[in-house]
Design an enzyme around this catalytic site. Structure first.
Site, PDB file in Angstrom:
ATOM      1  N   GLY A 210      39.206  48.045  48.618  1.00  0.00           N
ATOM      2  CA  GLY A 210      39.051  46.881  49.481  1.00  0.00           C
ATOM      3  C   GLY A 210      39.285  47.223  50.936  1.00  0.00           C
ATOM      4  O   GLY A 210      39.919  46.462  51.669  1.00  0.00           O
TER       5      GLY A 210
ATOM      6  N   GLY B  28      38.388  44.732  54.205  1.00  0.00           N
ATOM      7  CA  GLY B  28      39.070  43.503  54.611  1.00  0.00           C
ATOM      8  C   GLY B  28      40.052  43.738  55.738  1.00  0.00           C
ATOM      9  O   GLY B  28      40.233  44.853  56.239  1.00  0.00           O
TER      10      GLY B  28
ATOM     11  N   LEU C 248      43.964  46.608  47.476  1.00  0.00           N
ATOM     12  CA  LEU C 248      43.847  45.430  48.342  1.00  0.00           C
ATOM     13  C   LEU C 248      42.572  44.654  48.040  1.00  0.00           C
ATOM     14  O   LEU C 248      42.192  43.774  48.808  1.00  0.00           O
ATOM     15  CB  LEU C 248      43.840  45.863  49.820  1.00  0.00           C
ATOM     16  CG  LEU C 248      44.924  46.853  50.252  1.00  0.00           C
ATOM     17  CD1 LEU C 248      44.791  47.163  51.740  1.00  0.00           C
ATOM     18  CD2 LEU C 248      46.315  46.311  49.938  1.00  0.00           C
ATOM     19  N   ALA C 249      41.923  44.979  46.937  1.00  0.00           N
ATOM     20  CA  ALA C 249      40.635  44.375  46.609  1.00  0.00           C
ATOM     21  C   ALA C 249      40.836  43.092  45.807  1.00  0.00           C
ATOM     22  O   ALA C 249      41.951  42.709  45.470  1.00  0.00           O
ATOM     23  CB  ALA C 249      39.778  45.367  45.841  1.00  0.00           C
TER      24      ALA C 249
ATOM     25  N   SER D 228      40.066  36.859  47.583  1.00  0.00           N
ATOM     26  CA  SER D 228      41.235  36.696  48.455  1.00  0.00           C
ATOM     27  C   SER D 228      41.470  35.285  48.967  1.00  0.00           C
ATOM     28  O   SER D 228      42.355  35.073  49.798  1.00  0.00           O
ATOM     29  CB  SER D 228      41.112  37.643  49.658  1.00  0.00           C
ATOM     30  OG  SER D 228      39.949  37.344  50.413  1.00  0.00           O
TER      31      SER D 228
ATOM     32  N   SER E  19      50.016  36.571  39.989  1.00  0.00           N
ATOM     33  CA  SER E  19      51.223  36.652  39.161  1.00  0.00           C
ATOM     34  C   SER E  19      50.998  37.594  37.982  1.00  0.00           C
ATOM     35  O   SER E  19      51.865  38.412  37.635  1.00  0.00           O
ATOM     36  CB  SER E  19      51.618  35.265  38.653  1.00  0.00           C
ATOM     37  OG  SER E  19      51.908  34.381  39.720  1.00  0.00           O
TER      38      SER E  19
END
Length: 322
Positions: free
Chosen positions: A7, A10, A79-80, A83, A153
């Site tokens: 990712g 972003g 980080l993908a 979002s 979560s």
């Protein structure tokens, strides 16, 4: 050292790539289809030509395993995934598959690769739900109130389970809201700032928002990617809450932004109930003490500094960089 950033296109991926390059890393960044991705955030930071960008489908285990084996990174940053909290109500399946399923594929790939790797997973303060007046810590129970928060979560507990079961160096950063000029317009902070800039320029007259009474802890994105790097360079793997420790309302954020442009926010704001989420979090409050004491991390900007920086960037963009 070589880092694989899943990712990379972003906000966080771009700032993290910049930080790692400054530290002497070789950086490989993934996108679902790197041949079609514009990588505007990397280009705006002037680092696109210093990164190897590749295609990888996070929801395809073969693609993930092949990438990890081929590029042999020392650190992997996940980080993908989808979002947007708001969009997760419209695309719950995609949200769960891209966040929880993608994280599981990465963790399984780490088990198959016979070499030491360090893994960072992007968690979210949304997992805590409404914190009320009790600032969330690493031991605060999760009470997710959106498909996005449920997916985050799930990913958080997968990371913790794999760390404990298989001895992986795997961490989750439970990040509270963090902003920068690289955020797209669908994020409320940029919607506020860019609309205020257009109002000041006489291009429009109204800002439409949903519930402005919600309270959040807003920080500066470059500070938060520094926390990610610190987690993977600590002596042991653990999970950390990353925040400024200061919470303000969205109304406060709007007022301060409009003040920056010399505008009266009351004259231009319209609260639209159609923009309210099916379930929302009244208050997000955090205690980042563990990160301060164990990682030596602290934010350089608080919410007022963040607002000033965002407004300055919007003003420069509206005036051709002057």
């Amino acid at each position: 050292m070589k880092a694989l950033i899943c990712g990379v296109g972003g906000q966080d991926g771009a700032y993290l790539a910049k930080l790692l390059l400054e530290k002497g890393y070789d950086v490989v960044g993934t996108s679902r289809d790197a041949t079609l991705s514009r990588f505007d955030a990397l280009r705006s930071l002037g680092i696109l030509d210093r990164i190897e960008t590749i295609s990888m489908a996070l929801n395809d285990f073969r693609s993930v395993l092949h990438t990890v084996k081929r590029h042999a990174p020392d650190e992997i940053y996940n980080l993908a995934g989808q979002s947007s909290v708001g969009l997760s109500f419209e695309q719950p399946v995609e949200t769960m598959e891209s966040i929880a399923g993608g994280t599981l594929n990465l963790l399984e790939a780490l088990r198959f690769v016979d070499r030491p790797l360090r893994f960072y997973n992007a968690g979210s303060s949304e997992c805590f739900g409404d914190t009320g007046n009790a600032p969330a810590t690493e031991s605060t129970p999760f009470q997710p109130r959106s498909p996005y928060a449920v997916a985050k979560s799930t990913a958080h507990w997968l990371v913790r389970n794999y760390r404990e079961a298989y001895g992986l160096f795997a961490c989750t950063g439970v990040l509270f809201n963090h902003e920068s000029p690289l955020r797209p317009d669908r994020f409320v902070t940029q919607k506020i700032v860019r609309t205020a800039a257009r109002i000041a320029a006489g291009e429009c007259d109204r800002l439409k928002l949903g519930n402005i009474s919600v309270e959040r802890d807003w920080g500066w994105a470059p500070d938060y990617v520094d926390a990610m790097w610190r987690m993977l360079n600590a002596s042991g793997a653990d999970d950390y809450v990353i925040a400024t420790g200061r919470t303000v309302s969205l109304e406060y954020f709007v007022r301060k932004v409009f003040d920056q442009f010399g505008l009266d926010w009351n004259r231009h704001l319209e609260v639209d109930e159609q923009l309210f989420r099916p379930t929302d979090i009244p208050t997000g409050r955090a205690n980042p003490r563990k990160a301060r004491t164990e990682l030596g991390w602290s934010p350089t900007l608080d919410v007022d500094d963040v607002i000033a920086a965002l407004c300055s960037a919007a003003y420069e963009a509206a005036n051709g960089g002057r």
